[in-house]
Scaffold this active site. Structure first.
Site, short mmCIF file in Angstrom:
data_model
loop_
_atom_site.label_atom_id
_atom_site.label_comp_id
_atom_site.label_asym_id
_atom_site.label_seq_id
_atom_site.Cartn_x
_atom_site.Cartn_y
_atom_site.Cartn_z
CB ALA A 115 1.09 70.71 -150.66
CB CYS A 116 -0.72 68.79 -154.85
SG CYS A 116 -1.65 70.07 -153.61
CB THR A 117 3.61 65.62 -156.75
OG1 THR A 117 4.09 65.66 -155.75
CG2 THR A 117 3.84 65.11 -157.77
NE ARG A 128 7.46 66.81 -154.09
CZ ARG A 128 6.78 68.48 -154.02
NH1 ARG A 128 5.19 68.14 -154.54
NH2 ARG A 128 7.05 69.35 -154.15
#
Length: 476
Positions: A6-8, A249
């Site tokens: 998860a997460c950026t 991403r």
């Protein structure tokens, strides 16, 4: 709770930002679309003995120091079952912390320094660190000592900043980590993959590392390169999942800020440290954190074929529980330095509301969140997620109105910060804190009114978009 993959994260040095201030930012993505969170101010404490933390998830437990600074955080509502996960905040020393970016070490390194099952994990990492640190570098060192003492049960990367410095720390095995200072004129993006590249062990101003890491790598013959010491190559993963879930991403963030850069979405060698010809704003970061490969064939809302539209995981998701930009300002009077720009809806469709962190309270619509949707509840979390769901439900019809709503709010936010700064010029100490607490209430009221108006407009227009209709003579 499963925070896997998860997460950026985005980190911006002060000379690379529009305002001349450091910024660290991250999407807090969870495994499920609905994991309610709240935003509150944790008071300072002094001389309190017997403070103890225990994780309901992996059994980690530790005593807390007797003294701790005030800080703000965005924890889960159901802490008993899902853990704290306080995620992000700025303490009263104006040190910002965002944790964590899930990061994965490879099997070669984990064979010799395995993860520690009951070690310090993401659910308590902010509680154990942010109240006790006095600078970004101190944050790296303090957390490094905690990892040495307790070990880590997962790969976790952590963002720290103060008014001068931005640091990114990658914990990739049970006890080993490396941290790098982001240059003042640069930015960096990370997305669930080891990001730091060449480490200069002679440059202690810009790098920090776990005790014995060089000897660990040499003893177990873990460096695959003929020359250099590339942390990503030694400790990181480079597999098919990375190429479809992670690297695209980073590529897209680079595409937004450096469109001239000849990169490929699936490249394992995307640079960590980047520079751009223009200064980066909060709005730029919000655009990236809410993005879904907009204006490319990979956009799920676009016109590419299904294979392309579903090829890569986007940055902004429905399971982004909160997104934040932590700005620590260097060009304002004492007490005004910390601003947390907080988004509780889908970051594509919801505003990043500016909260002064020198405050003692938050509006109840933020500090108290019901576990389940209640149309009568005064809840920022559910209000903004309702708004997001409605925009997505008729995306082509509602997206322009949503952009107009966000543009107007950001105009008003900029004026709010400017006016609040000026209004504080004669204040200090408790009077200033009280003034900023009240200002935070005002910006919530303004945002709430605009958001409810946006929701009302979409509901009325949505009724007219129903397929259960039939053209008929109005005279009948």
């Amino acid at each position: 709770m499963n925070y896997e993959s998860a997460c950026t994260s985005i980190l911006v040095g002060k000379k690379a930002s529009l305002t001349g201030n450091t910024m660290i930012a991250r999407n807090d993505d969870t495994f499920l679309p609905l994991t309610p969170q709240r935003f509150y101010m944790h008071p300072a404490w002094k001389g309190e003995k017997g403070l103890h933390l225990k994780s309901p998830l992996n059994g980690f437990e530790a005593d807390l120091p007797e003294n701790g600074y005030r800080y703000n955080a965005v924890p889960n509502v159901d802490r008993e079952h899902l853990g704290d996960y306080e995620e992000s905040g700025i303490n009263e020393k104006n040190v910002a912390m965002s944790a964590t970016e899930s990061t994965y070490g490879n099997e070669r390194t984990l064979a010799f320094d395995p993860l520690v099952k009951d070690g310090l994990d993401e659910d308590l990492i902010v509680n154990m660190t942010l109240p006790f640190i006095e600078s970004a570098r101190h944050g790296v060192e303090y957390l490094g000592q905690l990892i040495k003492q307790y070990g880590s049960p997962a790969g976790n990367s952590v963002l720290f900043s103060d008014k001068d410095n931005v640091w990114y720390m990658e914990i990739v095995t049970g006890h080993h980590w490396v941290a790098q200072r982001i240059p003042d004129d640069a930015y960096a993006v990370a997305a669930n993959q080891v990001a730091i590249q060449q480490v200069d062990f002679t440059d202690t101003d810009n790098f920090a590392w776990s005790e014995g890491i060089q000897e660990f790598v040499a003893e177990h013959k873990l460096n695959p390169d003929q020359s250099g010491w590339n942390f990503r190559h030694i400790f990181g993963t480079m597999n098919e999942k990375d190429r479809h879930y992670n690297t695209p991403r980073v590529w897209y963030a680079h595409h937004i800020l450096n469109p001239e850069t000849p990169e490929e979405p699936e490249s394992a060698e995307l640079p960590f440290i980047m520079r751009t010809s223009h200064r980066i704003s909060v709005e730029d970061i919000a655009q990236i954190l809410g993005s879904h490969y907009n204006e490319t064939r990979f956009d799920p809302f676009g016109h590419g074929d299904d294979k392309d539209r579903l090829r890569y995981r986007p940055i902004g998701l429905n399971r982004t529980q909160n997104s934040h930009v932590l700005e620590v300002r260097d060009n304002v009077q004492e007490g005004l330095e910390g601003i947390m720009w907080l988004c509780l809806g889908y970051p594509e469709f919801s505003p990043y509301v500016p909260f002064y962190t020198n405050a003692t309270d938050t509006d109840p619509s933020y500090s108290t969140t019901p576990l389940k949707m209640d149309v009568d509840a005064d809840s920022a979390y559910w209000l903004h997620r309702t708004n997001s769901m409605l925009v997505e439900s008729h995306y082509s019809k509602f997206v322009q109105g949503n952009r107009d709503y966000l543009t107007e709010l950001y105009r008003r936010y900029r004026k709010f910060v400017y006016d609040t700064d000026n209004g504080a010029s004669e204040l200090s100490g408790k009077d200033l804190t009280k003034y900023l607490t009240e200002a935070n209430y005002k910006v919530v009221a303004m945002t709430k009114a605009a958001t409810k108006d946006q929701i009302n407009q979409m509901i009325m227009e949505g009724i007219n978009l129903s397929r259960l209709t039939f053209d008929m003579d109005k005279n009948l």
